[in-house]
Design a protein around this motif. Sequence first.
Motif, PDB file in Angstrom:
ATOM      1  N   THR A 143     113.370 -31.227   8.798  1.00 18.36           N
ATOM      2  CA  THR A 143     113.410 -29.770   8.735  1.00 18.36           C
ATOM      3  C   THR A 143     112.219 -29.201   7.980  1.00 18.36           C
ATOM      4  N   LYS A 144     111.812 -29.871   6.914  1.00 17.11           N
ATOM      5  CA  LYS A 144     110.674 -29.392   6.128  1.00 17.11           C
ATOM      6  C   LYS A 144     109.400 -29.406   6.956  1.00 17.11           C
ATOM      7  N   TYR A 145     109.214 -30.449   7.748  1.00  7.75           N
ATOM      8  CA  TYR A 145     108.028 -30.538   8.607  1.00  7.75           C
ATOM      9  C   TYR A 145     108.039 -29.435   9.655  1.00  7.75           C
ATOM     10  N   LEU A 146     109.181 -29.203  10.299  1.00  4.35           N
ATOM     11  CA  LEU A 146     109.273 -28.168  11.331  1.00  4.35           C
ATOM     12  C   LEU A 146     109.088 -26.777  10.737  1.00  4.35           C
ATOM     13  N   ASN A 147     109.626 -26.535   9.556  1.00  6.75           N
ATOM     14  CA  ASN A 147     109.489 -25.221   8.932  1.00  6.75           C
ATOM     15  C   ASN A 147     108.029 -24.910   8.595  1.00  6.75           C
ATOM     16  N   ARG A 148     107.290 -25.931   8.178  1.00  6.27           N
ATOM     17  CA  ARG A 148     105.882 -25.714   7.860  1.00  6.27           C
ATOM     18  C   ARG A 148     105.098 -25.290   9.095  1.00  6.27           C
ATOM     19  N   LYS A 149     105.362 -25.952  10.223  1.00  3.89           N
ATOM     20  CA  LYS A 149     104.696 -25.603  11.472  1.00  3.89           C
ATOM     21  C   LYS A 149     105.075 -24.192  11.922  1.00  3.89           C
ATOM     22  N   MET A 150     106.355 -23.851  11.786  1.00  4.85           N
ATOM     23  CA  MET A 150     106.817 -22.533  12.214  1.00  4.85           C
ATOM     24  C   MET A 150     106.224 -21.427  11.343  1.00  4.85           C
ATOM     25  N   THR A 151     106.059 -21.690  10.052  1.00  9.38           N
ATOM     26  CA  THR A 151     105.472 -20.695   9.152  1.00  9.38           C
ATOM     27  C   THR A 151     104.016 -20.435   9.499  1.00  9.38           C
ATOM     28  N   GLU A 152     103.263 -21.502   9.750  1.00 11.02           N
ATOM     29  CA  GLU A 152     101.859 -21.346  10.133  1.00 11.02           C
ATOM     30  C   GLU A 152     101.737 -20.533  11.415  1.00 11.02           C
ATOM     31  N   ASN A 153     102.589 -20.818  12.389  1.00 12.40           N
ATOM     32  CA  ASN A 153     102.540 -20.094  13.657  1.00 12.40           C
ATOM     33  C   ASN A 153     102.953 -18.629  13.485  1.00 12.40           C
ATOM     34  N   ALA A 154     103.936 -18.372  12.611  1.00 13.32           N
ATOM     35  CA  ALA A 154     104.391 -16.997  12.387  1.00 13.32           C
ATOM     36  C   ALA A 154     103.300 -16.136  11.761  1.00 13.32           C
ATOM     37  N   VAL A 155     102.555 -16.705  10.803  1.00 13.56           N
ATOM     38  CA  VAL A 155     101.454 -15.956  10.164  1.00 13.56           C
ATOM     39  C   VAL A 155     100.365 -15.636  11.188  1.00 13.56           C
ATOM     40  N   ARG A 156     100.012 -16.615  11.987  1.00 12.96           N
ATOM     41  CA  ARG A 156      98.984 -16.393  13.004  1.00 12.96           C
ATOM     42  C   ARG A 156      99.447 -15.377  14.043  1.00 12.96           C
ATOM     43  N   LEU A 193     101.287 -18.116  21.621  1.00 15.67           N
ATOM     44  CA  LEU A 193     101.910 -18.109  20.310  1.00 15.67           C
ATOM     45  C   LEU A 193     103.346 -17.627  20.379  1.00 15.67           C
ATOM     46  N   ILE A 194     103.621 -16.637  21.246  1.00  9.82           N
ATOM     47  CA  ILE A 194     104.986 -16.126  21.381  1.00  9.82           C
ATOM     48  C   ILE A 194     105.892 -17.203  21.963  1.00  9.82           C
ATOM     49  N   ARG A 195     105.396 -17.958  22.954  1.00 14.12           N
ATOM     50  CA  ARG A 195     106.209 -19.042  23.514  1.00 14.12           C
ATOM     51  C   ARG A 195     106.488 -20.100  22.469  1.00 14.12           C
ATOM     52  N   THR A 196     105.511 -20.408  21.644  1.00 14.57           N
ATOM     53  CA  THR A 196     105.703 -21.401  20.575  1.00 14.57           C
ATOM     54  C   THR A 196     106.706 -20.913  19.556  1.00 14.57           C
ATOM     55  N   GLU A 197     106.662 -19.602  19.235  1.00 19.71           N
ATOM     56  CA  GLU A 197     107.578 -19.008  18.252  1.00 19.71           C
ATOM     57  C   GLU A 197     109.007 -19.054  18.757  1.00 19.71           C
ATOM     58  N   ASN A 198     109.211 -18.828  20.059  1.00 20.79           N
ATOM     59  CA  ASN A 198     110.555 -18.830  20.617  1.00 20.79           C
ATOM     60  C   ASN A 198     111.059 -20.235  20.853  1.00 20.79           C
TER      61      ASN A 198
END
Length: 239
Positions: free
Chosen positions: A176-189, A234-239
């Motif tokens: 979960t920690k690894y996935l959250n880090r990736k999701m945070t980076e994508n959300a900022v971008r 980026l939107i597809r990755t976020e969803n």
Amino acid sequence: MNKNRFQIARSLLAGENGGKHMGIMLLLVLHTCMMTAYPFLYKYFIDEVLFQRNLHKLIDVILSMLLWMAGAMLVTRWRKGAEKNFILSISMKVKERIFRRFLGGGLEKEQTRDAGEMKQVLEEDVKEIETFFAKDIFEFLLSVLTVILLTMVMALLQPVLTLCCFGFFLLSYVETKYLNRKMTENAVRLRRERAAEEQRRLEDLAHGVDVKCLNMERTLLHDFEERTAGLRSLIRTEN
């Protein structure tokens, strides 16, 4: 991440009344105790009424469960109400601080400011702060208190099973920690790309007459498609 979230919360809560924090914390503890008590009531019902056939204890079980339901509903209502009022207060104060910072700059800074990003920060980012307190602070604390209390109970009843559960929990935490880090980076971008795109759209619409006069519709449409190709990804990755 856990350390960072509380550092962020501390900076946002600067100058706030500490009594509100303690009141919500007390309600979280009460809510945890109420939720943990229910399995024991149900276990008593199974053991004493169904298995042992002590039907005279059924009235005690029913009264206990009714009292538990009433108490749980009251505690949940008080907790959610306190959290909602607290988050609303923080949200309004953050908006006020951001708005004052926007208005506090000089003329040169005002001319170079991105209107789309300002709108994004003042509206969308403040909503993220509300979600941050609701999920990353209050729900996190509630989960921690529940885990601590249930772990104590499990350790007393089944120590070996408790160790196995902790092993699975550690594996799940790492993933979960690894996935959250990736999701945070994508959300900022994604936030930055959306703000930039909103600003470009405002500029395109503001110069609609020039586009018509210069017959640049196709060029503008082609530029829009190229510009938003990365945004769609980026939107597809976020969803």
